[in-house]
Design a protein around this motif. Structure first.
Motif, mmCIF file in Angstrom:
data_model
loop_
_atom_site.group_PDB
_atom_site.id
_atom_site.type_symbol
_atom_site.label_atom_id
_atom_site.label_comp_id
_atom_site.label_asym_id
_atom_site.label_seq_id
_atom_site.Cartn_x
_atom_site.Cartn_y
_atom_site.Cartn_z
ATOM 1 N N ARG A 94 -24.624 -6.482 20.537
ATOM 2 C CA ARG A 94 -23.637 -5.244 20.673
ATOM 3 C C ARG A 94 -22.438 -5.066 20.213
ATOM 4 N NH1 ARG A 94 -23.550 -2.219 26.713
ATOM 5 N NH2 ARG A 94 -22.592 -0.382 26.146
ATOM 6 N N THR A 95 -22.259 -4.114 19.256
ATOM 7 C CA THR A 95 -20.915 -4.100 18.604
ATOM 8 C C THR A 95 -20.324 -2.645 19.103
ATOM 9 O OG1 THR A 95 -21.935 -2.792 16.796
ATOM 10 C CG2 THR A 95 -21.704 -5.383 16.827
ATOM 11 N N TYR A 96 -18.675 -2.600 18.814
ATOM 12 C CA TYR A 96 -18.155 -1.344 19.404
ATOM 13 C C TYR A 96 -17.437 -0.666 18.382
ATOM 14 C CZ TYR A 96 -19.232 -3.310 23.820
ATOM 15 O OH TYR A 96 -19.854 -3.914 24.861
ATOM 16 N N SER A 97 -17.384 0.585 18.017
ATOM 17 C CA SER A 97 -16.529 1.260 17.090
ATOM 18 C C SER A 97 -15.225 1.189 17.306
ATOM 19 C CB SER A 97 -17.014 2.620 17.050
ATOM 20 O OG SER A 97 -16.592 3.069 18.415
ATOM 21 N N GLU A 98 -14.644 0.860 18.508
ATOM 22 C CA GLU A 98 -13.307 0.546 18.942
ATOM 23 C C GLU A 98 -12.772 -1.013 19.159
ATOM 24 O OE1 GLU A 98 -10.935 3.023 18.413
ATOM 25 O OE2 GLU A 98 -12.290 4.357 18.197
ATOM 26 N N ARG A 99 -11.860 -1.464 18.912
ATOM 27 C CA ARG A 99 -11.663 -2.793 18.794
ATOM 28 C C ARG A 99 -10.971 -2.920 20.389
ATOM 29 N NH1 ARG A 99 -9.711 -7.055 16.034
ATOM 30 N NH2 ARG A 99 -8.805 -8.789 17.346
ATOM 31 N N SER A 100 -10.492 -1.953 21.102
ATOM 32 C CA SER A 100 -10.151 -1.915 22.328
ATOM 33 C C SER A 100 -11.578 -1.977 23.609
ATOM 34 C CB SER A 100 -9.322 -0.789 22.865
ATOM 35 O OG SER A 100 -10.263 0.421 22.561
ATOM 36 N N GLN A 101 -12.616 -1.472 22.846
ATOM 37 C CA GLN A 101 -13.734 -1.835 23.790
ATOM 38 C C GLN A 101 -14.240 -3.388 23.801
ATOM 39 O OE1 GLN A 101 -15.831 1.510 21.644
ATOM 40 N NE2 GLN A 101 -15.967 2.625 23.352
ATOM 41 N N ALA A 102 -14.253 -3.799 22.752
ATOM 42 C CA ALA A 102 -14.720 -5.025 22.694
ATOM 43 C C ALA A 102 -13.415 -6.044 23.473
ATOM 44 C CB ALA A 102 -14.706 -5.561 21.228
ATOM 45 N N GLN A 103 -12.246 -5.732 23.085
ATOM 46 C CA GLN A 103 -11.394 -6.698 23.631
ATOM 47 C C GLN A 103 -11.286 -6.560 25.201
ATOM 48 O OE1 GLN A 103 -9.226 -8.325 21.687
ATOM 49 N NE2 GLN A 103 -8.457 -9.451 23.570
ATOM 50 N N SER A 104 -11.967 -5.364 25.760
ATOM 51 C CA SER A 104 -11.889 -5.206 27.206
ATOM 52 C C SER A 104 -12.997 -6.101 27.877
ATOM 53 C CB SER A 104 -12.092 -3.818 27.375
ATOM 54 O OG SER A 104 -13.540 -3.529 26.937
ATOM 55 N N ILE A 105 -13.708 -6.549 27.144
ATOM 56 C CA ILE A 105 -14.833 -7.590 27.429
ATOM 57 C C ILE A 105 -14.380 -8.980 27.432
ATOM 58 C CG2 ILE A 105 -17.159 -8.480 26.957
ATOM 59 C CD1 ILE A 105 -18.042 -5.756 26.420
ATOM 60 N N VAL A 106 -13.710 -9.221 26.142
ATOM 61 C CA VAL A 106 -13.057 -10.717 25.674
ATOM 62 C C VAL A 106 -12.046 -11.075 26.645
ATOM 63 C CG1 VAL A 106 -11.927 -11.859 23.851
ATOM 64 C CG2 VAL A 106 -14.028 -10.529 23.428
ATOM 65 N N GLN A 107 -11.277 -10.189 26.977
ATOM 66 C CA GLN A 107 -9.915 -10.407 28.219
ATOM 67 C C GLN A 107 -10.282 -11.196 29.487
ATOM 68 O OE1 GLN A 107 -8.003 -6.847 28.339
ATOM 69 N NE2 GLN A 107 -9.129 -5.865 29.795
ATOM 70 N N SER A 108 -11.784 -10.749 29.791
ATOM 71 C CA SER A 108 -12.190 -11.318 30.810
ATOM 72 C C SER A 108 -12.601 -12.551 30.965
ATOM 73 C CB SER A 108 -13.271 -10.290 31.554
ATOM 74 O OG SER A 108 -12.938 -8.911 31.597
ATOM 75 N N TYR A 109 -12.566 -13.336 29.642
ATOM 76 C CA TYR A 109 -13.206 -14.729 29.255
ATOM 77 C C TYR A 109 -12.022 -15.458 28.664
ATOM 78 C CZ TYR A 109 -17.625 -12.348 30.747
ATOM 79 O OH TYR A 109 -18.518 -11.908 31.562
ATOM 80 N N GLU A 110 -11.222 -15.991 29.484
ATOM 81 C CA GLU A 110 -10.093 -16.647 28.950
ATOM 82 C C GLU A 110 -10.422 -18.065 28.701
ATOM 83 O OE1 GLU A 110 -7.037 -16.008 28.021
ATOM 84 O OE2 GLU A 110 -7.100 -13.891 28.563
ATOM 85 N N PRO A 111 -10.180 -18.802 27.494
ATOM 86 C CA PRO A 111 -10.728 -20.288 27.062
ATOM 87 C C PRO A 111 -10.236 -21.331 28.395
ATOM 88 C CG PRO A 111 -9.903 -19.011 25.262
ATOM 89 C CD PRO A 111 -9.347 -18.372 26.440
ATOM 90 N N GLY A 112 -11.318 -21.956 28.795
ATOM 91 C CA GLY A 112 -11.007 -22.932 29.815
ATOM 92 C C GLY A 112 -11.562 -22.495 31.140
ATOM 93 N N THR A 113 -11.485 -21.390 31.324
ATOM 94 C CA THR A 113 -11.961 -20.676 32.852
ATOM 95 C C THR A 113 -13.545 -21.059 33.088
ATOM 96 O OG1 THR A 113 -12.170 -18.458 31.843
ATOM 97 C CG2 THR A 113 -10.183 -19.300 32.721
#
Length: 330
Positions: A94-113
């Motif tokens: 699944r891809t997104y046309s806006e970077r903010s949409q993809a970033q909203s998913i990534v920000q919930s998964y911090e490395p090490g958590t």
């Protein structure tokens, strides 16, 4: 090419064969992905996973720029250690046309958590993080269904529609009363073509302005610690608003041209020899066949039907894009 189907036969051209193969591929892949996602969502069990890395990948193509959330994580299932980078279930990405949409998913998964992941017992190496379906299988199946419908309509219809000779104008009695559109036909014709050309050129100029506005906004964002807010009348908002307006103008121009062209089509129908063949606009199979025929292969009557049909088809497609963008913005 003739393809027997039940009690009838489909007459397929080379173009129709290619479309048929594409439709079957989309239906097959879409159906397979839908089933795989459904099984993954229904049978998955929860495990604990450790996030190794999380970032947004930019995917450049000739037509657009898309963003994919890339999250790699490690988990254990029944004593075995696995690593996965799958975010959603199923074989598709699944891809997104806006970077903010993809970033909203990534920000919930911090490395090490430590986060929850979902594993199918039948495929323990293909874990995923978000337990929901992606829209791609349904979209692929819908496109495949539309293409298949067009192929069937073209195959069932008359094989040479629109290829009718016309009687001389002198043999046709003109109606005593003329409609408003017919009286002002040439004016509508010129207005629709000129407005379409102006809107088309202005739309791409606004896109150029939008491009430079985004570059300017990006430069300001890089040089400032605070996030930059876009203004509707700013260097990004104004060309975007103008582009939307010119896009709507192109749709209206196409509709105006289609109305004028349809009146020309009706005049040509009066010159057909008796008995008059069915109207392509009342028989989708005939219209689809004419739309798929090269203009050089059609006489005047067929070319007018083709031009009229494509004007309304393109206008409908552009309207669907507007509706899709507005729906996504809500």
């Amino acid at each position: 090419m003739k393809l027997p189907v039940g009690i009838t036969t489909l007459h397929l051209s080379r173009k129709s064969v290619y479309l048929l193969l594409l439709a079957i591929a989309l239906l097959g892949f879409g159906g397979y992905s839908y089933v795989q996602q459904g099984q993954a969502v229904d049978t998955a069990v929860t495990v604990q996973a450790t996030v190794d890395s999380a970032d947004v990948e930019r995917i450049d193509s000739r037509r657009s720029i898309e963003y994919e959330p890339e999250i790699e994580y490690t988990y254990q299932y029944q004593g075995e250690t696995y690593t996965s980078d799958q975010v959603f279930p199923g074989p598709t990405v699944r891809t997104y046309s806006e970077r903010s949409q993809a970033q909203s998913i990534v920000q919930s998964y911090e490395p090490g958590t430590t986060v929850k992941a979902y594993v199918r017992p039948s495929a323990p190496g293909d874990a995923f993080l978000i337990r929901e379906r992606t829209p791609w299988p349904v979209q692929a199946s819908a496109i495949g269904t539309v293409l298949l419908g067009l192929v069937v309509l073209a195959g069932l219809g008359e094989q040479r529609p629109g290829r009718y000779e016309l009687r001389p104008v002198e043999e046709v009695q003109s109606p005593t009363s003329q409609t408003w559109i017919k009286r002002r036909g040439e004016t509508l014709h010129r207005l629709s073509k000129r407005s379409l050309a102006v809107c088309f050129g202005a739309f791409w100029l606004s896109m150029v302005g939008l491009f430079f506005g985004i570059l300017n906004l990006t430069g300001e964002a890089d040089s400032s610690v605070q996030p930059t807010q876009t203004d509707i009348l700013g260097p990004v908002g104004l060309p975007l608003l103008a582009g939307f307006g010119f896009w709507v103008g192109m749709v209206l121009s196409l509709c105006l041209y289609g109305v004028w062209s349809f009146t020309q089509y009706r005049q040509l129908r009066r010159r057909l020899h008796q008995p008059t063949p069915p109207s392509p606009f009342k028989h989708p199979s005939r219209l689809v066949t004419i739309l798929g025929t090269d203009s050089d292969e059609l006489p005047e009557y067929g070319r007018r039907v083709r031009t009229t049909g494509w004007a309304f088809v393109i206008a409908a497609g552009m309207t669907a894009i507007i509706v899709r963008l507005l729906y996504g913005a809500i």
